[in-house]
Scaffold this motif. Structure first.
Motif, PDB file in Angstrom:
ATOM      1  N   THR A  98       3.654  10.855  -3.170  1.00  0.00           N
ATOM      2  CA  THR A  98       3.111   9.664  -3.810  1.00  0.00           C
ATOM      3  C   THR A  98       1.787   9.971  -4.482  1.00  0.00           C
ATOM      4  O   THR A  98       1.515   9.500  -5.583  1.00  0.00           O
ATOM      5  CB  THR A  98       2.915   8.537  -2.777  1.00  0.00           C
ATOM      6  OG1 THR A  98       4.173   8.260  -2.178  1.00  0.00           O
ATOM      7  CG2 THR A  98       2.387   7.279  -3.423  1.00  0.00           C
ATOM      8  N   LYS A  99       0.936  10.754  -3.814  1.00  0.00           N
ATOM      9  CA  LYS A  99      -0.347  11.116  -4.418  1.00  0.00           C
ATOM     10  C   LYS A  99      -0.125  11.880  -5.720  1.00  0.00           C
ATOM     11  O   LYS A  99      -0.757  11.601  -6.729  1.00  0.00           O
ATOM     12  CB  LYS A  99      -1.164  11.968  -3.448  1.00  0.00           C
ATOM     13  CG  LYS A  99      -1.804  11.170  -2.339  1.00  0.00           C
ATOM     14  CD  LYS A  99      -2.646  12.043  -1.450  1.00  0.00           C
ATOM     15  CE  LYS A  99      -3.875  12.475  -2.182  1.00  0.00           C
ATOM     16  NZ  LYS A  99      -4.842  13.174  -1.362  1.00  0.00           N
ATOM     17  N   LYS A 100       0.806  12.839  -5.699  1.00  0.00           N
ATOM     18  CA  LYS A 100       1.073  13.630  -6.897  1.00  0.00           C
ATOM     19  C   LYS A 100       1.667  12.746  -7.997  1.00  0.00           C
ATOM     20  O   LYS A 100       1.270  12.829  -9.154  1.00  0.00           O
ATOM     21  CB  LYS A 100       2.027  14.775  -6.566  1.00  0.00           C
ATOM     22  CG  LYS A 100       2.278  15.704  -7.721  1.00  0.00           C
ATOM     23  CD  LYS A 100       3.143  16.876  -7.325  1.00  0.00           C
ATOM     24  CE  LYS A 100       3.320  17.808  -8.506  1.00  0.00           C
ATOM     25  NZ  LYS A 100       4.119  18.976  -8.176  1.00  0.00           N
ATOM     26  N   GLY A 160       1.272   9.504  -8.347  1.00  0.00           N
ATOM     27  CA  GLY A 160       0.219   8.607  -8.829  1.00  0.00           C
ATOM     28  C   GLY A 160      -0.720   9.297  -9.798  1.00  0.00           C
ATOM     29  O   GLY A 160      -1.131   8.724 -10.799  1.00  0.00           O
ATOM     30  N   LYS A 161      -1.063  10.543  -9.501  1.00  0.00           N
ATOM     31  CA  LYS A 161      -1.946  11.285 -10.402  1.00  0.00           C
ATOM     32  C   LYS A 161      -1.265  11.518 -11.746  1.00  0.00           C
ATOM     33  O   LYS A 161      -1.901  11.450 -12.792  1.00  0.00           O
ATOM     34  CB  LYS A 161      -2.354  12.616  -9.777  1.00  0.00           C
ATOM     35  CG  LYS A 161      -3.398  12.462  -8.708  1.00  0.00           C
ATOM     36  CD  LYS A 161      -3.796  13.809  -8.145  1.00  0.00           C
ATOM     37  CE  LYS A 161      -4.820  13.641  -7.044  1.00  0.00           C
ATOM     38  NZ  LYS A 161      -5.205  14.911  -6.442  1.00  0.00           N
ATOM     39  N   TRP A 169       6.203   4.476   3.841  1.00  0.00           N
ATOM     40  CA  TRP A 169       6.488   5.873   4.163  1.00  0.00           C
ATOM     41  C   TRP A 169       6.627   6.066   5.674  1.00  0.00           C
ATOM     42  O   TRP A 169       7.494   6.809   6.125  1.00  0.00           O
ATOM     43  CB  TRP A 169       5.424   6.792   3.607  1.00  0.00           C
ATOM     44  CG  TRP A 169       5.254   6.741   2.120  1.00  0.00           C
ATOM     45  CD1 TRP A 169       4.117   7.026   1.428  1.00  0.00           C
ATOM     46  CD2 TRP A 169       6.228   6.405   1.115  1.00  0.00           C
ATOM     47  NE1 TRP A 169       4.321   6.877   0.081  1.00  0.00           N
ATOM     48  CE2 TRP A 169       5.612   6.497  -0.142  1.00  0.00           C
ATOM     49  CE3 TRP A 169       7.563   6.011   1.155  1.00  0.00           C
ATOM     50  CZ2 TRP A 169       6.271   6.231  -1.334  1.00  0.00           C
ATOM     51  CZ3 TRP A 169       8.226   5.735  -0.037  1.00  0.00           C
ATOM     52  CH2 TRP A 169       7.581   5.857  -1.266  1.00  0.00           C
ATOM     53  N   THR A 194       0.802  -1.225   0.000  1.00  0.00           N
ATOM     54  CA  THR A 194       0.000   0.000   0.000  1.00  0.00           C
ATOM     55  C   THR A 194       0.832   1.270   0.000  1.00  0.00           C
ATOM     56  O   THR A 194       0.304   2.339  -0.214  1.00  0.00           O
ATOM     57  CB  THR A 194      -0.913   0.044   1.239  1.00  0.00           C
ATOM     58  OG1 THR A 194      -0.090   0.062   2.408  1.00  0.00           O
ATOM     59  CG2 THR A 194      -1.863  -1.128   1.269  1.00  0.00           C
ATOM     60  N   VAL A 216       1.784   2.967   2.406  1.00  0.00           N
ATOM     61  CA  VAL A 216       1.591   3.734   3.637  1.00  0.00           C
ATOM     62  C   VAL A 216       2.615   3.314   4.685  1.00  0.00           C
ATOM     63  O   VAL A 216       3.289   4.158   5.286  1.00  0.00           O
ATOM     64  CB  VAL A 216       0.152   3.559   4.180  1.00  0.00           C
ATOM     65  CG1 VAL A 216      -0.005   4.227   5.525  1.00  0.00           C
ATOM     66  CG2 VAL A 216      -0.851   4.120   3.189  1.00  0.00           C
ATOM     67  N   TRP A 233       3.953  10.940   1.582  1.00  0.00           N
ATOM     68  CA  TRP A 233       2.569  10.610   1.237  1.00  0.00           C
ATOM     69  C   TRP A 233       2.033  11.556   0.166  1.00  0.00           C
ATOM     70  O   TRP A 233       1.451  11.120  -0.821  1.00  0.00           O
ATOM     71  CB  TRP A 233       1.696  10.668   2.489  1.00  0.00           C
ATOM     72  CG  TRP A 233       0.268  10.356   2.224  1.00  0.00           C
ATOM     73  CD1 TRP A 233      -0.267   9.156   1.868  1.00  0.00           C
ATOM     74  CD2 TRP A 233      -0.822  11.273   2.266  1.00  0.00           C
ATOM     75  NE1 TRP A 233      -1.625   9.268   1.697  1.00  0.00           N
ATOM     76  CE2 TRP A 233      -1.991  10.565   1.938  1.00  0.00           C
ATOM     77  CE3 TRP A 233      -0.927  12.632   2.566  1.00  0.00           C
ATOM     78  CZ2 TRP A 233      -3.233  11.164   1.896  1.00  0.00           C
ATOM     79  CZ3 TRP A 233      -2.172  13.216   2.533  1.00  0.00           C
ATOM     80  CH2 TRP A 233      -3.308  12.487   2.197  1.00  0.00           C
ATOM     81  N   LEU A 234       2.261  12.855   0.346  1.00  0.00           N
ATOM     82  CA  LEU A 234       1.795  13.823  -0.651  1.00  0.00           C
ATOM     83  C   LEU A 234       2.518  13.638  -1.984  1.00  0.00           C
ATOM     84  O   LEU A 234       1.925  13.779  -3.052  1.00  0.00           O
ATOM     85  CB  LEU A 234       1.962  15.248  -0.139  1.00  0.00           C
ATOM     86  CG  LEU A 234       1.036  15.652   1.011  1.00  0.00           C
ATOM     87  CD1 LEU A 234       1.397  17.050   1.514  1.00  0.00           C
ATOM     88  CD2 LEU A 234      -0.411  15.585   0.597  1.00  0.00           C
ATOM     89  N   HIS A 278      -1.145   8.147 -13.740  1.00  0.00           N
ATOM     90  CA  HIS A 278      -2.441   7.703 -14.239  1.00  0.00           C
ATOM     91  C   HIS A 278      -3.259   8.836 -14.835  1.00  0.00           C
ATOM     92  O   HIS A 278      -4.459   8.707 -15.009  1.00  0.00           O
ATOM     93  CB  HIS A 278      -3.233   7.031 -13.112  1.00  0.00           C
ATOM     94  CG  HIS A 278      -2.549   5.826 -12.573  1.00  0.00           C
ATOM     95  ND1 HIS A 278      -2.340   4.695 -13.321  1.00  0.00           N
ATOM     96  CD2 HIS A 278      -1.988   5.573 -11.368  1.00  0.00           C
ATOM     97  CE1 HIS A 278      -1.698   3.805 -12.595  1.00  0.00           C
ATOM     98  NE2 HIS A 278      -1.472   4.308 -11.412  1.00  0.00           N
ATOM     99  N   LYS A 279      -2.613   9.909 -15.178  1.00  0.00           N
ATOM    100  CA  LYS A 279      -3.285  11.077 -15.727  1.00  0.00           C
ATOM    101  C   LYS A 279      -4.059  10.710 -16.992  1.00  0.00           C
ATOM    102  O   LYS A 279      -3.519  10.152 -17.926  1.00  0.00           O
ATOM    103  CB  LYS A 279      -2.232  12.132 -16.059  1.00  0.00           C
ATOM    104  CG  LYS A 279      -2.769  13.462 -16.458  1.00  0.00           C
ATOM    105  CD  LYS A 279      -1.567  14.339 -16.733  1.00  0.00           C
ATOM    106  CE  LYS A 279      -1.839  15.761 -16.872  1.00  0.00           C
ATOM    107  NZ  LYS A 279      -0.648  16.521 -17.129  1.00  0.00           N
TER     108      LYS A 279
END
Length: 139
Positions: free
Chosen positions: A63-65, A67-68, A27, A22, A24, A60-61, A71-72
Motif C-alpha cells: 500500500t505504501k508503494k 500510494g507513492k 490489511w 485507513t 490498516v 502494508w508495504l 501521488h508521485k
C-alpha cells in the motif's frame, strides 16, 4: 474452534475498517482471515502466525508503494492550502486600497491582496497565503 474465532475477528476488523478508511484494519483483517485458513487446514499456530505476519506486512508495504506511485510528484494540500490555484470572483474591494478585497470560498469570506488593483466580480487566482490573507492575481 480457533480458526472460526480468527475468521470472525478478521471479518470484524474489515467491518470496522469500513468506518475508519485507513486501510490498516483492512490489511489486519485480511491477514487474520489468511491465518484462520491456515489453522483450519493445518492446525499449525506457528505457521498461522507466520502467514499473518507476512500477509499483514506485505499488504502494508504494498500500500505504501502503491500510494507513492499514485501521488508521485503531487503535493497534496489540505485545509486553507488547498485553496492555492483556485479561481474565484472578487466579492468586494477596499475603498481606501484597491489592492485589498474579499472573496467567498465555501461560504466563508477571506481577505485577499493583489499586486495590482482589484475590481468587484473580477476573476482572480489564489497564488499564496500570508497569514490570514490570500494573495491573488488577476486572470
Amino acid at each position: 474452534m480457533l480458526a472460526i474465532s480468527l475468521f470472525a475477528i478478521g471479518i470484524l476488523l474489515i467491518i470496522v475498517e469500513m468506518l475508519t478508511g485507513t486501510f490498516v484494519l483492512l490489511w489486519l483483517g485480511i491477514a487474520t482471515l489468511a491465518a484462520s485458513a491456515v489453522i483450519f487446514t493445518t492446525e499449525s499456530i506457528w505457521l498461522a502466525l507466520l502467514v499473518f505476519a507476512v500477509t499483514a506486512i506485505g499488504l502494508w508495504l504494498g500500500t505504501k508503494k502503491f500510494g507513492k506511485n499514485v501521488h508521485k510528484g503531487q503535493d497534496l494540500q489540505s485545509g486553507i492550502y488547498s485553496y492555492i490555484g483556485k479561481e474565484v470572483l472578487v466579492h468586494s474591494v477596499d475603498k481606501k486600497d484597491n489592492t485589498i478585497g474579499t472573496i467567498m470560498i465555501h461560504g466563508e469570506e477571506w481577505i485577499v491582496k493583489s499586486s495590482r488593483s482589484l475590481i468587484a466580480n473580477q476573476k482572480v487566482s489564489i497564488k499564496d497565503i500570508e497569514g490570514a490573507t490570500l494573495m491573488v492575481e488577476a486572470i
